[in-house]
Design a protein around this motif. Structure first.
Motif, PDB file in Angstrom:
ATOM      1  N   GLY A  55      -8.250  -8.841   7.470  1.00  0.00           N
ATOM      2  CA  GLY A  55      -8.874  -7.583   7.053  1.00  0.00           C
ATOM      3  C   GLY A  55      -8.174  -6.378   7.640  1.00  0.00           C
ATOM      4  N   LEU A  56      -7.807  -6.450   8.928  1.00  0.00           N
ATOM      5  CA  LEU A  56      -7.123  -5.326   9.570  1.00  0.00           C
ATOM      6  C   LEU A  56      -5.739  -5.093   8.965  1.00  0.00           C
ATOM      7  CD1 LEU A  56      -8.059  -5.905  13.328  1.00  0.00           C
ATOM      8  CD2 LEU A  56      -8.870  -4.068  11.826  1.00  0.00           C
ATOM      9  N   VAL A  57      -5.004  -6.174   8.770  1.00  0.00           N
ATOM     10  CA  VAL A  57      -3.653  -6.039   8.209  1.00  0.00           C
ATOM     11  C   VAL A  57      -3.717  -5.536   6.767  1.00  0.00           C
ATOM     12  CG1 VAL A  57      -1.522  -7.256   7.601  1.00  0.00           C
ATOM     13  CG2 VAL A  57      -2.727  -7.822   9.714  1.00  0.00           C
ATOM     14  N   MET A  58      -4.623  -6.111   5.995  1.00  0.00           N
ATOM     15  CA  MET A  58      -4.752  -5.704   4.600  1.00  0.00           C
ATOM     16  C   MET A  58      -5.217  -4.255   4.490  1.00  0.00           C
ATOM     17  SD  MET A  58      -6.824  -7.733   1.628  1.00  0.00           S
ATOM     18  CE  MET A  58      -7.016  -7.064  -0.018  1.00  0.00           C
ATOM     19  N   GLY A  59      -6.143  -3.848   5.363  1.00  0.00           N
ATOM     20  CA  GLY A  59      -6.596  -2.467   5.359  1.00  0.00           C
ATOM     21  C   GLY A  59      -5.475  -1.505   5.688  1.00  0.00           C
ATOM     22  N   GLY A  60      -4.635  -1.875   6.676  1.00  0.00           N
ATOM     23  CA  GLY A  60      -3.509  -1.025   7.031  1.00  0.00           C
ATOM     24  C   GLY A  60      -2.519  -0.879   5.893  1.00  0.00           C
ATOM     25  N   VAL A  61      -2.220  -1.995   5.223  1.00  0.00           N
ATOM     26  CA  VAL A  61      -1.294  -1.961   4.088  1.00  0.00           C
ATOM     27  C   VAL A  61      -1.867  -1.134   2.940  1.00  0.00           C
ATOM     28  CG1 VAL A  61      -0.267  -3.374   2.254  1.00  0.00           C
ATOM     29  CG2 VAL A  61      -0.131  -4.125   4.635  1.00  0.00           C
ATOM     30  N   THR A  62      -3.153  -1.360   2.633  1.00  0.00           N
ATOM     31  CA  THR A  62      -3.776  -0.684   1.494  1.00  0.00           C
ATOM     32  C   THR A  62      -3.858   0.825   1.701  1.00  0.00           C
ATOM     33  OG1 THR A  62      -5.085  -2.658   0.981  1.00  0.00           O
ATOM     34  CG2 THR A  62      -5.830  -0.564   0.057  1.00  0.00           C
ATOM     35  N   TYR A  63      -4.386   1.245   2.837  1.00  0.00           N
ATOM     36  CA  TYR A  63      -4.564   2.679   3.049  1.00  0.00           C
ATOM     37  C   TYR A  63      -3.274   3.366   3.470  1.00  0.00           C
ATOM     38  CZ  TYR A  63      -9.439   2.168   2.070  1.00  0.00           C
ATOM     39  OH  TYR A  63     -10.624   1.920   1.413  1.00  0.00           O
ATOM     40  N   GLY A  64      -2.347   2.617   4.072  1.00  0.00           N
ATOM     41  CA  GLY A  64      -1.025   3.169   4.309  1.00  0.00           C
ATOM     42  C   GLY A  64      -0.317   3.428   2.988  1.00  0.00           C
ATOM     43  N   GLY A  65      -0.466   2.473   2.052  1.00  0.00           N
ATOM     44  CA  GLY A  65       0.109   2.660   0.724  1.00  0.00           C
ATOM     45  C   GLY A  65      -0.529   3.815  -0.014  1.00  0.00           C
ATOM     46  N   LEU A  66      -1.843   4.017   0.207  1.00  0.00           N
ATOM     47  CA  LEU A  66      -2.545   5.127  -0.440  1.00  0.00           C
ATOM     48  C   LEU A  66      -1.999   6.468   0.041  1.00  0.00           C
ATOM     49  CD1 LEU A  66      -4.805   6.303  -2.191  1.00  0.00           C
ATOM     50  CD2 LEU A  66      -6.343   6.024  -0.234  1.00  0.00           C
ATOM     51  N   VAL A  67      -1.765   6.586   1.341  1.00  0.00           N
ATOM     52  CA  VAL A  67      -1.203   7.825   1.880  1.00  0.00           C
ATOM     53  C   VAL A  67       0.168   8.097   1.262  1.00  0.00           C
ATOM     54  CG1 VAL A  67      -0.310   8.948   3.958  1.00  0.00           C
ATOM     55  CG2 VAL A  67      -2.478   7.712   4.049  1.00  0.00           C
ATOM     56  N   LEU A  68       1.008   7.057   1.186  1.00  0.00           N
ATOM     57  CA  LEU A  68       2.324   7.212   0.573  1.00  0.00           C
ATOM     58  C   LEU A  68       2.197   7.618  -0.886  1.00  0.00           C
ATOM     59  CD1 LEU A  68       5.397   6.919   0.620  1.00  0.00           C
ATOM     60  CD2 LEU A  68       5.098   4.476   0.152  1.00  0.00           C
ATOM     61  N   LEU A  69       1.270   6.966  -1.601  1.00  0.00           N
ATOM     62  CA  LEU A  69       1.061   7.279  -3.017  1.00  0.00           C
ATOM     63  C   LEU A  69       0.671   8.747  -3.204  1.00  0.00           C
ATOM     64  CD1 LEU A  69      -0.733   5.131  -5.665  1.00  0.00           C
ATOM     65  CD2 LEU A  69      -1.431   7.494  -5.372  1.00  0.00           C
ATOM     66  N   LEU A  70      -0.228   9.245  -2.376  1.00  0.00           N
ATOM     67  CA  LEU A  70      -0.682  10.632  -2.509  1.00  0.00           C
ATOM     68  C   LEU A  70       0.447  11.614  -2.205  1.00  0.00           C
ATOM     69  CD1 LEU A  70      -4.228  10.350  -0.874  1.00  0.00           C
ATOM     70  CD2 LEU A  70      -3.687  10.546  -3.310  1.00  0.00           C
ATOM     71  N   LEU A  71       1.284  11.279  -1.243  1.00  0.00           N
ATOM     72  CA  LEU A  71       2.416  12.150  -0.927  1.00  0.00           C
ATOM     73  C   LEU A  71       3.416  12.194  -2.090  1.00  0.00           C
ATOM     74  CD1 LEU A  71       3.063  11.170   2.808  1.00  0.00           C
ATOM     75  CD2 LEU A  71       2.103  13.326   1.953  1.00  0.00           C
ATOM     76  N   VAL A  72       3.704  11.024  -2.642  1.00  0.00           N
ATOM     77  CA  VAL A  72       4.634  10.963  -3.777  1.00  0.00           C
ATOM     78  C   VAL A  72       4.037  11.667  -4.987  1.00  0.00           C
ATOM     79  CG1 VAL A  72       5.801   9.418  -5.405  1.00  0.00           C
ATOM     80  CG2 VAL A  72       5.740   8.852  -2.963  1.00  0.00           C
TER      81      VAL A  72
END
Length: 272
Positions: free
Chosen positions: A25-42
């Motif tokens: 859960g911790l790893v998946m949460g980090g990947v998911t919301y880290g990807g979300l931050v990148l997506l919003l920046l792009v």
């Protein structure tokens, strides 16, 4: 209407399952919301350059979903090729996992009920990735059709779940034809294609065959925890059938019936 079953799915988590749940859960949460931050920046760069079109960000979503499946340990096999023509895909609906499994295969934009937009965490992700939200009010039908038409004209490939509900993953329900009406809008159906997609889940060995199904009043957090805590995982299979031109069908009922038959023909028969 929500599909229900008289047999509840055992949801107990025991022993080392809790450790697997926390770690994954911790790893998946980090990947998911880290990807979300990148997506919003792009997206801050993508939107001024391309407007409604999204040539870059869907690929971020796809990478995140593929990583998420790897973290879960869920295998994925794909048959057929995602369509390249303008149009939409339609698939059977078994679980919240469908979003990860299908997004891992190809860039697409999901159509979801409006309630999803308010779900904690999930709604934010859905809005950021371009999900189209619909209501069940008949008075909204015309406005929703306009939204679909605008997205299709922008070159977005939408993904519909025409059953209107998720199931225990062991069956395909009759497809509702209402949302297919948007494909027959004047000036839109020419050149538009629809691709039927079959999603099949195979439960981990020794578990309930309905392990990946999510239906009725099942709590999302509990089922999410059940999946992540499993020592062994099963497999998801996605079959992309041949796309068909909308103009080859007489209307929405004809098209929805065809798609339902194609999807069901490749799905295993109900177990019990």
């Amino acid at each position: 209407m929500t599909w229900r079953s008289d047999r509840p799915l055992p949801m107990a988590i025991t022993g080392a399952g809790w450790l697997r749940l926390v770690w994954r859960g911790l790893v998946m949460g980090g990947v998911t919301y880290g990807g979300l931050v990148l997506l919003l920046l792009v997206r801050c760069v993508e939107r001024p350059l391309f407007g409604a079109a999204r040539p870059w960000t869907p690929h971020i979503t796809r990478r995140v979903c593929r990583l998420s499946l790897a973290i879960m340990g869920l295998g994925l096999s794909v048959r057929g090729t995602p369509m390249t023509q303008q149009g939409a895909m339609v698939a059977n609906h078994a679980s919240w996992l469908d979003i990860f499994v299908l997004n891992a295969c190809a860039p697409m934009y999901f159509v979801a009920k409006s309630e999803v937009s308010g779900w904690a965490g999930i709604g934010w992700l859905a809005r950021a990735t371009g999900t189209v939200f619909i209501t069940r009010k008949g008075t909204e039908a015309k406005r929703q059709q306009t939204v679909f038409e605008d997205r299709l004209r922008a070159g977005h490939r939408l993904m519909f779940f025409p059953e209107g509900t998720s199931t225990d993953s062991l069956r395909v329900l009759p497809f509702k034809s209402t949302l297919f009406a948007a494909f027959f809008a004047p000036g839109l159906q020419e050149g538009l294609h629809i691709q039927p997609v079959t999603v099949i889940y195979r439960a981990p060995e020794g578990t309930d065959p309905r392990f990946y199904g999510w239906w009725g009043d099942m709590d999302f957090a509990s089922h999410f925890g059940l999946v992540l805590s499993a020592r062994r995982q099963g497999q998801a299979e996605v079959i992309f059938h041949a796309p068909v031109p909308v103009q080859a069908f007489d209307g929405r009922k004809d098209l929805s019936g065809y798609c339902q038959r194609v999807v069901a023909a490749s799905h295993p028969a109900p177990d019990g």
